[in-house]
Design a protein around this motif. Sequence first.
Motif, short mmCIF file in Angstrom:
data_model
loop_
_atom_site.label_atom_id
_atom_site.label_comp_id
_atom_site.label_asym_id
_atom_site.label_seq_id
_atom_site.Cartn_x
_atom_site.Cartn_y
_atom_site.Cartn_z
N GLN A 186 -18.80 2.61 3.10
CA GLN A 186 -18.80 3.36 4.35
C GLN A 186 -17.45 3.37 5.06
OE1 GLN A 186 -21.98 1.55 6.56
NE2 GLN A 186 -23.56 2.22 5.11
N THR A 187 -16.58 2.44 4.69
CA THR A 187 -15.26 2.37 5.32
C THR A 187 -14.33 3.38 4.68
OG1 THR A 187 -15.60 -0.01 5.72
CG2 THR A 187 -13.35 0.84 5.94
N GLY A 188 -13.75 4.27 5.49
CA GLY A 188 -12.93 5.34 4.96
C GLY A 188 -11.50 4.93 4.65
N TRP A 189 -10.90 5.64 3.71
CA TRP A 189 -9.52 5.34 3.33
C TRP A 189 -8.55 5.58 4.48
CZ3 TRP A 189 -7.63 2.36 -0.13
CH2 TRP A 189 -8.30 2.14 -1.34
N ALA A 190 -8.81 6.57 5.30
CA ALA A 190 -7.89 6.85 6.40
C ALA A 190 -7.78 5.66 7.33
CB ALA A 190 -8.36 8.09 7.16
N GLU A 191 -8.91 5.03 7.66
CA GLU A 191 -8.90 3.86 8.55
C GLU A 191 -8.23 2.68 7.86
OE1 GLU A 191 -12.02 1.15 11.22
OE2 GLU A 191 -12.81 2.53 9.68
N ILE A 192 -8.48 2.51 6.58
CA ILE A 192 -7.86 1.42 5.84
C ILE A 192 -6.35 1.56 5.82
CG2 ILE A 192 -7.58 0.45 3.52
CD1 ILE A 192 -10.58 1.03 3.07
N GLU A 193 -5.85 2.75 5.53
CA GLU A 193 -4.41 2.98 5.48
C GLU A 193 -3.76 2.81 6.84
OE1 GLU A 193 -3.23 6.05 2.08
OE2 GLU A 193 -4.70 6.90 3.46
N LEU A 194 -4.39 3.36 7.88
CA LEU A 194 -3.83 3.26 9.23
C LEU A 194 -3.74 1.81 9.68
CD1 LEU A 194 -2.86 4.68 11.82
CD2 LEU A 194 -5.26 4.74 12.56
N THR A 195 -4.79 1.04 9.44
CA THR A 195 -4.83 -0.35 9.91
C THR A 195 -3.90 -1.24 9.11
OG1 THR A 195 -7.13 -0.05 10.60
CG2 THR A 195 -6.33 -2.31 10.42
N SER A 196 -3.93 -1.12 7.80
CA SER A 196 -3.14 -2.02 6.95
C SER A 196 -1.67 -1.66 6.92
CB SER A 196 -3.68 -1.99 5.52
OG SER A 196 -3.44 -0.74 4.90
N GLY A 197 -1.36 -0.38 7.16
CA GLY A 197 0.01 0.08 7.02
C GLY A 197 0.41 0.29 5.58
N LEU A 198 -0.56 0.27 4.66
CA LEU A 198 -0.29 0.42 3.23
C LEU A 198 -0.92 1.71 2.71
CD1 LEU A 198 -1.03 -3.24 2.08
CD2 LEU A 198 1.23 -2.21 2.44
N PRO A 199 -0.27 2.39 1.80
CA PRO A 199 -0.85 3.60 1.24
C PRO A 199 -1.99 3.29 0.27
CG PRO A 199 1.26 3.14 0.20
CD PRO A 199 1.11 2.16 1.31
N ARG A 200 -2.89 4.23 0.17
CA ARG A 200 -4.04 4.08 -0.73
C ARG A 200 -3.59 3.76 -2.16
NH1 ARG A 200 -8.88 8.59 -1.56
NH2 ARG A 200 -9.82 7.66 -3.44
N ALA A 201 -2.54 4.44 -2.62
CA ALA A 201 -2.09 4.24 -3.99
C ALA A 201 -1.68 2.79 -4.25
CB ALA A 201 -0.91 5.17 -4.29
N ALA A 202 -1.06 2.14 -3.26
CA ALA A 202 -0.64 0.74 -3.43
C ALA A 202 -1.86 -0.17 -3.59
CB ALA A 202 0.21 0.31 -2.25
N LEU A 203 -2.88 0.05 -2.76
CA LEU A 203 -4.08 -0.78 -2.83
C LEU A 203 -4.86 -0.50 -4.12
CD1 LEU A 203 -5.14 -0.51 0.91
CD2 LEU A 203 -4.01 -2.42 -0.23
N GLU A 204 -4.87 0.73 -4.56
CA GLU A 204 -5.54 1.05 -5.83
C GLU A 204 -4.80 0.41 -7.00
OE1 GLU A 204 -7.82 5.26 -4.96
OE2 GLU A 204 -5.70 5.34 -5.54
N SER A 205 -3.47 0.35 -6.91
CA SER A 205 -2.69 -0.31 -7.95
C SER A 205 -3.04 -1.80 -8.03
CB SER A 205 -1.20 -0.13 -7.68
OG SER A 205 -0.42 -0.89 -8.59
N ALA A 206 -3.11 -2.44 -6.87
CA ALA A 206 -3.48 -3.86 -6.84
C ALA A 206 -4.89 -4.06 -7.40
CB ALA A 206 -3.39 -4.40 -5.41
N ALA A 207 -5.80 -3.18 -7.03
CA ALA A 207 -7.18 -3.28 -7.51
C ALA A 207 -7.26 -3.12 -9.02
CB ALA A 207 -8.05 -2.24 -6.81
N THR A 208 -6.49 -2.19 -9.57
CA THR A 208 -6.50 -1.98 -11.02
C THR A 208 -6.01 -3.22 -11.76
OG1 THR A 208 -6.14 0.40 -10.73
CG2 THR A 208 -5.59 -0.53 -12.88
N THR A 209 -4.94 -3.81 -11.26
CA THR A 209 -4.43 -5.05 -11.86
C THR A 209 -5.47 -6.16 -11.77
OG1 THR A 209 -2.18 -4.42 -11.25
CG2 THR A 209 -2.56 -6.73 -11.82
#
Length: 760
Positions: free
Chosen positions: A332-355
């Motif tokens: 339920q938590t949207g990517w827009a809120e995650i990116e705004l709060t963390s200051g990190l782009p979605r692609a960076a977090l997806e890269s970490a998740a893939t690893t």
Amino acid sequence: MTRRVWHEPYDQPTGGWGSVKSLVKHSTQQKAVSGTASLLRDHNKTGGYMCTSCAWAKPARPHLAEFCENGAKATFWDLTAKRTTPDFFARHTVTELMGWSDHDLENEGRLTHPMRYDADGDRYVPVGWEEAFAAIGSKLQGYDPKSTVFYASGRASLETSYMYQLLARLYGNNNLPDSSNMCHETTSVALPQSIGTPVGTVLLEDFGKTDCILSFGQNIGTNSPRLLHSLQEVRERDVPIIVFNPLRERGWESFVNPQRPGQMLTNTPTQIATEYHQVRAGADIAAMMGIAKAVLALDDEARRAGAARVLDEAFIAEHTHGFEAFEAMVRQTGWAEIELTSGLPRAALESAATTYARARSVIAIYGMGLTQHRLGVDNVQMLINLLLMRGNIGRPGAGICPVRGHSNVQGQRTVGIAEKTDLVPLDKLAEQFGFEPPREDGLNTVETCEAIVAGRIKAFIGLGGNFVRAIPERELMERKWRDLGLSVQIATKLNRSHLITARSTWLLPTLVRSEIDMQATGPQIVTMEDSTTCIHASRGKHRPASEHLLSEPRIVAELAKATLPPNPRVPWDAWVADYTLVRDAIAETFPDDFHDFNARLDIPGGFPRPVAARQRRWETDTGKANFKLPKALFAGFDDGTDPEIFRLITLRSNDQFNTTVYGYADRLRGIHGSRMVVMINREDRARLGIAEGGSMRLTTSTDDGIIRSMGGFQAVDYDVPSGTIAAYYPECNALIPLWQYAEESKTPAAKSVPVRITAE
């Protein structure tokens, strides 16, 4: 004295020749020549002494030099040839010394005699030990036990800590705050709720079996450099290391091992972090939420393709509780809120998740960058959630790894230094020593400060540390401290807490761990616990700094004898004569952890205490590992909507350990000459109209009617996320309100303090 800062970005690796040069400099400055050879021979080795600096694990097969730059500085600081004698105190009033810096006070050297503060002369004067103990005991007998606090700093041995907690409980209270309250109390609250243990699950051997490492809020190069040896070996197996930290720290970027001649000659570093994500201060939950969201997406994709699941569904079904609610929150938590709060782009977090998803066994390391926030407990539990998603607790090469600070801060909690009665076997103590222990919870560090402000505390006993300098709300606390009736400080060097005097103030100087502790039965051994729950013996090797020093166990025993009525079942004198008897008593109180204690002292690498979660036994309210839902994506006190409010991180320099400042060279950050600096994003500085290197003032953003403001800071352009700034601890403690602490644990929230900045 005003010091001017200069900033020269450091482009060399951690370790290497920079570390070697630093060791030579500090050994020379302290004239600690005798300590140099001992570092190689005895430091962190079986048959030698354990470091008084950090609590990182000691390997069963030690390196030739089993010490780091900061550990060596701590040893030189302990074994200095400098002395703070009665003549020094005769020459300087306490009022004069209040104008000295933290560094200059401790740099005077080792305390040599017991001292009493004389208010008429505004000086410390020498006293005999018998006089000191008799006077302190008489005063303690006149106080309501609930109005006395017994603080422990984290460096005292298991033997001393056990005796100290028994003294407090025989006296009549559980007021046993300790340095853990200021750093990893959040861990002690979060982990039991999630996995049923207050400590980490990783052993040193797990680093040789791991497939991936995640790190949040931990500066490895300054806080636990010996861990770099294991990380270097991990990287040489091509294992990825993913780092989340607001500042780019050299320790996570590159490392040259001083014990590898070839690497030193070529200065060819090992890259440590394979991914480095500069999350905004206090926004780790958002970053972890993004990783969890990406892991769920990868699992969805695997299911659609009929491939192996990314989630460890068997582990989740058998061993966990609450996954469905957690999954729903993540989705339920949207990517827009995650990116705004963390200051990190979605692609960076997806890269970490893939690893993360590709690795079978993952270790998660964290430090006070997670624990010291309003939602610090949620921070830690969110990291546990990530591990539980893929079964990374109770598997070789996997687990949670909180990196502790002081060298026995975890161990003193193990043997009873705790204000919470449910952490201590009070019934066993009652049976063992024939008394009725107090049954109500005592005061933690923040509660102690609140009680001092309210006038409810009359006496404070400090087993090491620099309490008044380490706590938040410094200006108010220094004023209120002077209303205490009694302050007793067991110490090795002079520090600022000793200058904030009560109506009756005493300095009781003690041995350091590397000094020979000679008692009636001969040289004594003490023990401590490292961050991985392993217990180590320590034998002092050096002549004491003064013939007038007493050991910590002796001081605790004499205070007890002077204060308490005789108890034939508590053999204080016998314990001091032979510390093996103290260990026998510890083993009787805590048989699961310390059975055959004396027989296991010299097991190489120490012996580990049992941790149920390592065997996937969950001592929680549900009988399983629990997914816990975070209350918000941001863990701090402001709501993140005001661009004029910055989040201040207080941190240590490379030339410091906790409140001990060895010098003014934060080499790894390239900051020299002063500690009155603010590391700030260049664009933020320009937007505020502050010149590069300009002077600035920080004012805490609160609505409690109290102005907390500090000026005289110099702006240093630094690689930090916009809206985040960093400055040094403990100087900035005056900006931290006493009521800004982690919910549930009451750990001061020193890693996302909301402040406003003005030019001066």
